[in-house]
Scaffold this active site. Structure first.
Site, PDB file in Angstrom:
ATOM      1  N   LYS A 109       7.516 -13.370  -3.902  1.00 43.03           N
ATOM      2  CA  LYS A 109       6.554 -13.942  -2.954  1.00 43.03           C
ATOM      3  C   LYS A 109       6.560 -15.464  -3.015  1.00 43.03           C
ATOM      4  CE  LYS A 109       3.402  -9.984  -2.841  1.00 43.03           C
ATOM      5  NZ  LYS A 109       2.079  -9.500  -3.263  1.00 43.03           N
ATOM      6  N   LYS A 190      12.782  -2.125   0.171  1.00 44.72           N
ATOM      7  CA  LYS A 190      11.624  -1.237   0.301  1.00 44.72           C
ATOM      8  C   LYS A 190      10.865  -1.516   1.606  1.00 44.72           C
ATOM      9  CE  LYS A 190       8.130  -3.915  -2.049  1.00 44.72           C
ATOM     10  NZ  LYS A 190       7.069  -4.051  -3.007  1.00 44.72           N
ATOM     11  N   LYS A 193       4.890  -4.370   4.325  1.00 42.32           N
ATOM     12  CA  LYS A 193       4.004  -4.754   5.423  1.00 42.32           C
ATOM     13  C   LYS A 193       4.531  -5.985   6.143  1.00 42.32           C
ATOM     14  CE  LYS A 193      -0.160  -3.159   3.083  1.00 42.32           C
ATOM     15  NZ  LYS A 193      -0.999  -3.588   1.959  1.00 42.32           N
TER      16      LYS A 193
HETATM   17  P1  AMP Z   1       0.746  -3.064  -1.168  1.00 41.68           P
HETATM   18  O1  AMP Z   1       1.397  -2.810   0.146  1.00 41.68           O
HETATM   19  O2  AMP Z   1       1.536  -4.005  -2.006  1.00 41.68           O
HETATM   20  O3  AMP Z   1      -0.711  -3.415  -1.062  1.00 41.68           O
HETATM   21  O4  AMP Z   1       0.814  -1.685  -1.963  1.00 41.68           O
HETATM   22  C1  AMP Z   1      -0.197  -0.721  -1.993  1.00 41.68           C
HETATM   23  C2  AMP Z   1       0.312   0.524  -2.703  1.00 41.68           C
HETATM   24  O5  AMP Z   1       1.402   1.098  -1.975  1.00 41.68           O
HETATM   25  C3  AMP Z   1       0.844   0.258  -4.124  1.00 41.68           C
HETATM   26  O6  AMP Z   1       0.488   1.335  -4.967  1.00 41.68           O
HETATM   27  C4  AMP Z   1       2.331   0.213  -3.916  1.00 41.68           C
HETATM   28  O7  AMP Z   1       3.043   0.578  -5.085  1.00 41.68           O
HETATM   29  C5  AMP Z   1       2.553   1.229  -2.799  1.00 41.68           C
HETATM   30  N1  AMP Z   1       3.742   0.887  -2.008  1.00 41.68           N
HETATM   31  C6  AMP Z   1       3.957  -0.248  -1.295  1.00 41.68           C
HETATM   32  N2  AMP Z   1       5.159  -0.215  -0.677  1.00 41.68           N
HETATM   33  C7  AMP Z   1       5.731   0.973  -1.022  1.00 41.68           C
HETATM   34  C8  AMP Z   1       6.975   1.611  -0.689  1.00 41.68           C
HETATM   35  N3  AMP Z   1       7.863   1.036   0.124  1.00 41.68           N
HETATM   36  N4  AMP Z   1       7.215   2.830  -1.217  1.00 41.68           N
HETATM   37  C9  AMP Z   1       6.312   3.438  -2.030  1.00 41.68           C
HETATM   38  N5  AMP Z   1       5.135   2.900  -2.374  1.00 41.68           N
HETATM   39  C10 AMP Z   1       4.825   1.687  -1.878  1.00 41.68           C
END
Ligand code: AMP
Ligand code: TRP
Length: 322
Positions: A109, A190, A193
């Site tokens: 980031k 991966k 968002k």
């Molecule tokens: P975040 O989008 O960083 O707020 O992630 C929120 C939750 O979603 C966390 O537990 C991450 O580990 C999970 N997460 C985010 N992106 C992925 C992805 N591409 N595959 C699986 N889990 C994800």
């Protein structure tokens, strides 16, 4: 089982968030579980106040729409419980600069954010506090959060060693399939968002048409064989994993049923659409009743504070405060 997990209100949820995290939360919810909209974390990257205000409410509604039940477990906003910010400070004086510098999420980031905020660097400390405040045993998260969880465990152990037994040491729980859902257009990256190409992520709020279009255009390969192989066939393997995860069956058993990519994509598209439709519907209903949501959030915050308060006091006293 004491469970804690959280998600940032930093944009619409995608299939990675759902399959990697939120769906596990729904499956494991119990009267001892805490699920948090970690809105303080969303301030670590630039975000307009009005956008944050809207997105934190939307995320709370998404939690409920996906099946978290405030009658069963505690669902709340991080910023409603001041102990999170307070314990953050105590832990900043336990965690070292060097170990934060090793966090890969930070490095990724920071490379993209010019003049990044101090909070982006110390983010994992705030996260460690979130977890430790609730004497958490299990933290259901996607694969990308493992390193943050290790930092949390190290911080808890160091604190206990230095100041006396205070925190329970938690562990990460990562789902057996779909712990890392990949971008549909660039399957070696991966699903995310912010970074993905327009067709790369499927969002929970996507229309059935958008979902069908994204699945049908998903990048695969040219050898034409339906079998999981993350190294050589990352795109197809990702589709098989998404399928298996929604269906709750092993990846191999999905692969066995298909000989053609087109058939697999058509059925996958139907499966995703039919699985997400009820969530989308409940989500709109919930957002139409903001006072109801605010009432639920206030109750959640009170229940969370009742657990977090004594733990915070214990930590402060152990360090010689209070
Ligand atoms: P975040 O989008 O960083 O707020 O992630 C929120 C939750 O979603 C966390 O537990 C991450 O580990 C999970 N997460 C985010 N992106 C992925 C992805 N591409 N595959 C699986 N889990 C994800
Ligand atoms: N860092 C997590 C993410 O980006 C969000 C988070 C903050 C979290 N605090 C948490 C996850 C506590 C689990 C437990 O996904």
């Amino acid at each position: 089982m004491r469970i804690f997990s959280g998600m940032q209100p930093s944009g619409d949820l995608h299939l990675g968030n759902y399959l990697g995290a939120l769906r596990q939360w729904v499956a494991s919810q119990n009267p001892d579980a805490f699920y948090c909209v970690v809105d303080l974390h969303a301030l670590t990257l630039p975000i307009e106040p009005a956008t944050l205000a809207r997105q934190r409410t939307e995320l709370f509604a998404t939690f409920l729409a996906a099946g978290l039940d405030p009658e069963v477990s505690t669902v709340f906003f991080q910023s409603d419980v001041a102990y999170h910010a307070q314990l953050n400070w105590l832990l900043e004086c336990v965690v070292s600069f060097g170990e934060l510098g090793r966090m890969t999420a930070f490095k990724e980031k920071a490379a993209r954010a010019e003049g990044y905020r101090v909070g982006l660097f110390t983010y994992p400390v705030l996260m460690a506090g979130d977890i430790l405040l609730y004497e958490t045993e299990e933290v259901p998260v996607g694969d990308d959060q493992r390193q943050h969880l290790e930092l949390c465990r190290d911080a808890a152990q160091r604190f206990n060693h230095r100041y006396g037994e205070t925190f329970r040491v938690p562990r990460a729980v990562v789902p057996p399939v779909a712990a890392r859902v990949m971008d549909l257009q660039e399957p070696t990256r991966k699903m995310s968002k912010s970074l993905s190409s327009p067709l790369g992520s499927i969002f929970l709020v996507d229309s059935p048409e958008a979902i069908a279009r994204k699945v049908s255009r998903a990048v695969t390969d040219t050898d034409g064989e339906v079998r999981p192989d993350r190294e050589r066939k990352p795109g197809l393997t990702n589709l098989l994993e998404i399928f298996a995860s929604f269906e709750g069956s092993p990846v191999e058993s999905v692969a066995e049923r298909y000989t053609r990519y087109g058939d697999l994509k058509r059925d996958l598209s139907e499966l995703v659409v039919s699985s997400l439709a009820p969530i989308r519907e409940r989500y709109s209903e919930l957002l139409a009743a903001p006072e109801h949501l605010a009432g639920l959030a206030a109750r959640g915050a009170a229940a969370a504070a009742a657990v977090a308060g004594p733990v915070y006091q214990r930590a402060a006293r152990a360090m010689g405060l209070g």
